[in-house]
Design an enzyme around this catalytic site. Structure first.
Site, mmCIF file in Angstrom:
data_model
loop_
_atom_site.group_PDB
_atom_site.id
_atom_site.type_symbol
_atom_site.label_atom_id
_atom_site.label_comp_id
_atom_site.label_asym_id
_atom_site.label_seq_id
_atom_site.Cartn_x
_atom_site.Cartn_y
_atom_site.Cartn_z
ATOM 1 N N PHE A 1 -1.886 2.855 5.044
ATOM 2 C CA PHE A 1 -0.637 2.401 4.813
ATOM 3 C C PHE A 1 0.597 2.839 5.589
ATOM 4 C CE2 PHE A 1 -2.929 4.873 1.347
ATOM 5 C CZ PHE A 1 -3.124 4.160 0.450
ATOM 6 N N GLU B 1 6.045 4.057 2.268
ATOM 7 C CA GLU B 1 5.803 4.565 2.948
ATOM 8 C C GLU B 1 6.577 3.578 4.097
ATOM 9 O OE1 GLU B 1 3.379 3.358 0.812
ATOM 10 O OE2 GLU B 1 2.070 5.281 0.831
ATOM 11 N N HIS C 1 -7.046 9.761 8.889
ATOM 12 C CA HIS C 1 -7.831 9.053 7.675
ATOM 13 C C HIS C 1 -8.075 7.818 8.087
ATOM 14 C CE1 HIS C 1 -6.900 12.952 5.681
ATOM 15 N NE2 HIS C 1 -7.400 12.121 4.688
#
Lengths: 274, 309
Positions: free
Chosen positions: B80, B55, B106
């Site tokens: 992330f 990421e 999420h």
């Protein structure tokens, strides 16, 4: 371009400018600025990079990302010599309001293609620029100069993996391998060897050359520009503090500027070619 | 009522953006099926880049693309893209004020079964603290779609927070406006400011409160940064008390943003409803919402206590 004497003359002037800048700023990174001088001179004055100082945002220009951003005094002095801005601006390094920030700021200074300084950030942006060329159907090259200590940052290997995965043959990574970092020798602090093998394992066509030898630099970078199959890594073996006897290979000069007396001595040495 | 996840709107809007602007590129870090960026990949495979499970590098690559004239959208789980990649988001994206849109899907405890390691509870705080960054927490599918469409016209970096779980689709408007909060229900008794999935819950709590004679004003503050100072202050002047509701830690998120405005301009009593400086855990979304107090009954109860206190 075979006139290496001319490149050496330019390099000497840039080394002197860098030392004066650092002395005036009373802070900054002497050692790593001096080790990278010849790499930058080869890129900007050795016929390697396409750029236009009158049009620094030219879309088709080759990009230079100084991922080891702390060596920016050398990049600033190089850009001034290449005509991006007036030489007088160099003496404002690190002063309030100066576009010559302590680490390169692309928003403040023409000729800086990416803001860097936090190690590992430059190479990720360089990968993005190289990938963008594919989307935009541009033929520019992206040169990214990294420190050897910088390669301890894990993100650099994420970036290399991506460069290789996307076959970014327009990306040329140059490692200013001077062997030293702030706390000591790279091999003692956190060894990165064997580096050539690591780059090769990551899919880079890799060269290991003397980083202060213009013939090596020009020949290798010219060959790297012709690579169309993979990214290229050039491990340039350099000496931290190169050109000034009492700074050469001395870890103490990583993050300090020359005092007035040291500056005087250093300028004399450079003039006399010691 | 129709139920849809906000992350689905992200994928749908990306496809629209891909059609209108060929400089739009989309990056993901091996979660394109979950974040829904895969929808873009299906339509525009040459402008989609999977960066693998990396990421931080993805954020830097997006920065380099923006510097080269592209309009990158990068997505991953909120935990992330705002956590693992934080330093790159700061140095390479925000410091250069680059127009990169980050989407964290999420978010919050509604992730459910994956548990606390995967539930972003501080992503709003992290992104809000960065100069130049805009933070958008849309209330439902419709608003997410509009916000993502509008994001292409924004300047500098943008963080859009989406959710895994399906939630009611109830926002009716034509366009998303950055920096503008919407009063969804007018009232005089107490101000309730919410974002994300909590907006609908706040509206339902307001209905329960109505039965008890408490006339709550409910504001959707999906633009968490910049926040709509005028709407919040005006409402506070009218009601004299402000409650915030967010699926996020009460440290640094919407509650803090609202408190900052009130402290500056019109100090009134305030209550922050959110996650009380703890991590989430595994469980179904509904079980977790019960445990953490994110039900209309629990929210109504706390607002009532606040009003009566």
């Amino acid at each position: 371009m075979e006139d290496f004497a001319e490149l050496e003359r330019i390099a000497k002037e840039i080394r002197k400018d860098v030392l004066i800048m650092l002395n005036k700023a009373k802070s900054g990174h002497s050692g790593g600025s001096l080790s990278v001088v010849d790499v930058l001179v080869a890129l900007y004055f050795g016929g390697i990079m396409n750029y236009d100082p009158k049009n620094p945002a030219w879309e088709d220009r080759d990009r230079l990302v100084l991922s080891k951003g702390h060596a920016c005094p050398t990049l600033y002095a190089t850009l001034a010599k290449a005509g991006f801005f007036e030489r007088d601006l160099l003496w404002t390094l690190r002063k309030l309001g100066s576009p010559l920030q302590g680490h390169p700021d692309a928003k403040k200074l023409p000729g800086i293609d990416a803001s860097t300084g936090s190690l590992g950030n430059g190479i990720t942006q360089a990968v993005g620029m190289a990938l963008a060329a594919r989307v935009l159907k541009k033929r520019y090259k992206v040169f990214c100069i990294m420190g050897d200590g910088e390669l301890q940052e894990g993100i650099t290997w994420e970036a290399f993996m991506a460069a290789s995965h996307y076959k970014l043959s327009n990306l040329i990574v140059i490692v200013d391998f001077n062997g030293l970092q702030i706390d000591g020798r790279v091999m003692d602090i956190m060894n990165i060897s064997p580096l050539k093998e690591k780059f090769e394992a990551f899919g880079f066509r890799t060269y290991e050359i003397g980083g202060h030898v213009y013939k090596n630099l020009i020949d290798t970078l010219t060959t790297a520009k012709r690579n169309v199959v993979s990214p290229t890594a050039v491990i340039a073996r350099t000496v931290k503090g190169y050109g000034v006897s009492f700074m050469a290979n001395r870890v103490e000069y990583h993050g300090v500027p020359p005092t007035d007396q040291e500056l005087e001595r250093a300028l004399k040495e450079l003039d006399n070619g010691v | 009522m129709e139920f849809k996840a906000t992350r689905e709107a992200y994928g749908k809007a990306l496809v629209e953006l891909g059609k209108i602007d060929n400089r739009v590129v989309v990056l993901d870090a091996d979660l394109s099926g979950s974040t829904k960026s895969k929808e873009f990949q299906k339509q525009f495979p040459n402008r989609f880049f999977n960066m693998g499970i990396a990421e931080a590098n993805m954020a830097g690559v997006a920065a380099g693309m923006a510097l080269s004239g592209l309009k990158p959208y990068a997505s991953s789980f909120a935990v992330f893209i705002t956590g693992r990649a934080f330093e790159i988001v700061r140095q390479s994206i925000c410091y250069q004020n680059l127009h990169v849109v980050l989407c964290g899907s999420h978010s919050g405890i509604s992730v459910g079964e994956d548990g606390g390691s995967h539930q972003a509870i501080a992503d709003i705080s992290l992104m809000r603290s960065l100069p130049n960054m805009k933070v958008i927490v849309p209330a439902d599918y419709n608003e997410t779609y509009l916000a993502v469409l509008e994001s292409i016209n924004m300047e500098g970096p943008v963080y859009i927070r989406t959710s895994r779980a399906k939630s009611p689709v109830f926002i009716r408007k034509d366009r998303f406006e950055l920096g503008k909060a919407d009063i969804l229900k007018e009232g005089k008794g107490v101000t309730v400011v919410a974002c994300g999935m909590m907006v609908n819950l706040a509206l339902e709590a307001a209905k329960l409160l109505e039965e008890e004679g408490i006339d709550a004003e409910v504001i959707n503050a999906s633009s968490v940064k910049p926040i709509d100072r005028d709407t919040i202050v005006k409402s506070a002047k009218k009601t004299g008390g402000v409650v915030t509701v967010e699926e996020h830690t009460i440290i640094g998120g919407l509650g803090s943003a609202v408190s900052e405005v009130l402290t500056d301009e019109y100090p009134v009593r305030a209550l922050k409803i959110g996650i009380e400086d703890v991590f989430g855990e595994s469980g179904s979304k509904d079980d977790l919402f019960c445990k953490f107090g994110f039900t209309k009954e629990a929210i109504a109860k706390r607002i009532k206590e606040f009003v009566n206190g």
